[in-house]
Design a protein around this motif. Structure first.
Motif, short mmCIF file in Angstrom:
data_model
loop_
_atom_site.label_atom_id
_atom_site.label_comp_id
_atom_site.label_asym_id
_atom_site.label_seq_id
_atom_site.Cartn_x
_atom_site.Cartn_y
_atom_site.Cartn_z
N SER A 1 0.83 -1.20 0.00
CA SER A 1 0.00 0.00 0.00
C SER A 1 0.87 1.26 0.00
N PRO A 2 0.36 2.40 -0.48
CA PRO A 2 1.13 3.65 -0.46
C PRO A 2 1.57 4.04 0.94
N GLU A 3 0.71 3.75 1.94
CA GLU A 3 1.08 4.02 3.33
C GLU A 3 1.78 2.80 3.90
N HIS A 4 3.09 2.88 4.04
CA HIS A 4 3.83 1.70 4.50
C HIS A 4 4.91 2.01 5.52
N THR B 1 2.83 7.95 4.03
CA THR B 1 3.34 7.68 2.69
C THR B 1 4.77 8.17 2.57
N ASP B 2 5.41 7.89 1.44
CA ASP B 2 6.76 8.39 1.19
C ASP B 2 6.78 9.91 1.18
#
Length: 273
Positions: free
Chosen positions: A62-65, A112-113
Motif C-alpha cells: 500500500s502507499p502508506e507503508h 506515505t513516502d
C-alpha cells in the motif's frame, strides 16, 4: 521524554531482531487497527531514528507503508514475549519468538513516502547519524541571539538532544547555558558538536546516559552511584544544590522556556559580551 540515543537504540533492536517475517501486526487497543491491518503479514524493511522520531518502514504494497512514532512524555516501546498483552497496546508487531509493543505514544501514524519526506524536513541535525550536517547547523547557531541552552533544545536544530544531554554537554565544555549562539566561537561550537556525537553514540550502545569522565566516576571519587529513574552518571542534571564534582560549588537550577535547566555557575561562568 526519551532522548535521541534511546530512539536509535530501539531502531537498532528492531533491525536486529524483528526483520524476519511474515509479522503479526495488530492494535489490541484498537486506535491503530485499520492501519495495522494493512501491515499484517508483511515484514520490516528497516527501522531508523531521526532525532526523537522513530520510522519503521514495511514492505507493504500500500502507499502508506511507514509507521511514524513519537513517544512523547510517557510512551514506551517494549520488547516482550509475543503473548504479553498487558496495558493499552497501540501497536503490536511480532514474529514467532519476539514482540514489540507500543504503549502511550504521543503519536503513531501510518504515512506515505511523501509524508515521510515532509516529516524529515522538520527534523534538525542528529548527532548520532553519519549524514548529519554540522556546517549547516553552525550557520544557524552563530547568527542567533537565542541562548545556547535554548538552541540545544530546538529539535529543528539539534535533533534528539534533550534536557539531560543539553545540561551535560554544556557543563563538559564549560559553556554557560545563557551564552547567545552568536557569541559562541567556531571552536566552541565544534567542541559541543563533537562531544554530543561521542556521548550520544555511547548512549545508543548502552541505552543509558553517562557523561562523567573517568576521574569523576563513583569508583574514582569514592562516592555512591547515582540513583535516578533516568539512570547513568551525570555532572549537573537533577543535582541542584549538590556539590559540583569538579569545583565543589552547588549546582544551580532554574526554568528556561518551560524546562528545568541545570548548570554550575563556577565551571560555566557567564562571559561579558
Amino acid at each position: 521524554m526519551p532522548e535521541g540515543h534511546l530512539i536509535h537504540h530501539l531502531a537498532n533492536r528492531l533491525n536486529a531482531e524483528l526483520r524476519t517475517g511474515p509479522l503479526s501486526v495488530t492494535s489490541p487497543q484498537g486506535r491503530f487497527a485499520a492501519e495495522a491491518a494493512l501491515l499484517d503479514g508483511t515484514t520490516i524493511d528497516f527501522a531508523e531514528a531521526r532525532g526523537k522520531h522513530l520510522f519503521i518502514h514495511f514492505d507493504a504494497p500500500s502507499p502508506e507503508h511507514t509507521v511514524h512514532i513519537h513517544l512523547g512524555l510517557i510512551g514506551k516501546l517494549y520488547f516482550e514475549a509475543p503473548e504479553d498483552d498487558w496495558g493499552h497496546i497501540r501497536l503490536h508487531i511480532s514474529n514467532e519468538t519476539l514482540a514489540t509493543n507500543l504503549r502511550g505514544p504521543q503519536w503513531c501514524r501510518l504515512i506515505t513516502d511523501a509524508e515521510y519526506d515532509a516529516a524529515l524536513k522538520k527534523i534538525g541535525q542528529d548527532p548520532v547519524r553519519e549524514d548529519a550536517d554540522p556546517e549547516f547547523l553552525w550557520t544557524k547557531v552563530h547568527r542567533s541571539a537565542r541562548s545556547v541552552g535554548s538552541l540545544l533544545m530546538d529539535q529543528h536544530l539539534f535533533a534528539g538532544v534533550g534536557n539531560i544531554y543539553r545540561a551535560e554537554v554544556l557543563f563538559r565544555q564549560g559553556i554557560s547555558p545563557f551564552t547567545p549562539g552568536k557569541e559562541l566561537t567556531r571552536a566552541e561550537f565544534d567542541a559541543l558538536w563533537d562531544d554530543l556525537v561521542t556521548l550520544m553514540r555511547i548512549g545508543v550502545r548502552d541505552a543509558r546516559i553517562d557523561t562523567v569522565r573517568p576521574e569523576h566516576t563513583p569508583e574514582a571519587m569514592g562516592r555512591p552511584p547515582r540513583k535516578d529513574d533516568h539512570g547513568g552518571e551525570v555532572y549537573v542534571y537533577r543535582r541542584e544544590g549538590m556539590a559540583c564534582y569538579v569545583c565543589g560549588s552547588p549546582i544551580h537550577e532554574q526554568t528556561m522556556e518551560g524546562r528545568n535547566l541545570f548548570w554550575c555557575p563556577t565551571c560555566q561562568p557567564r562571559q561579558s559580551a
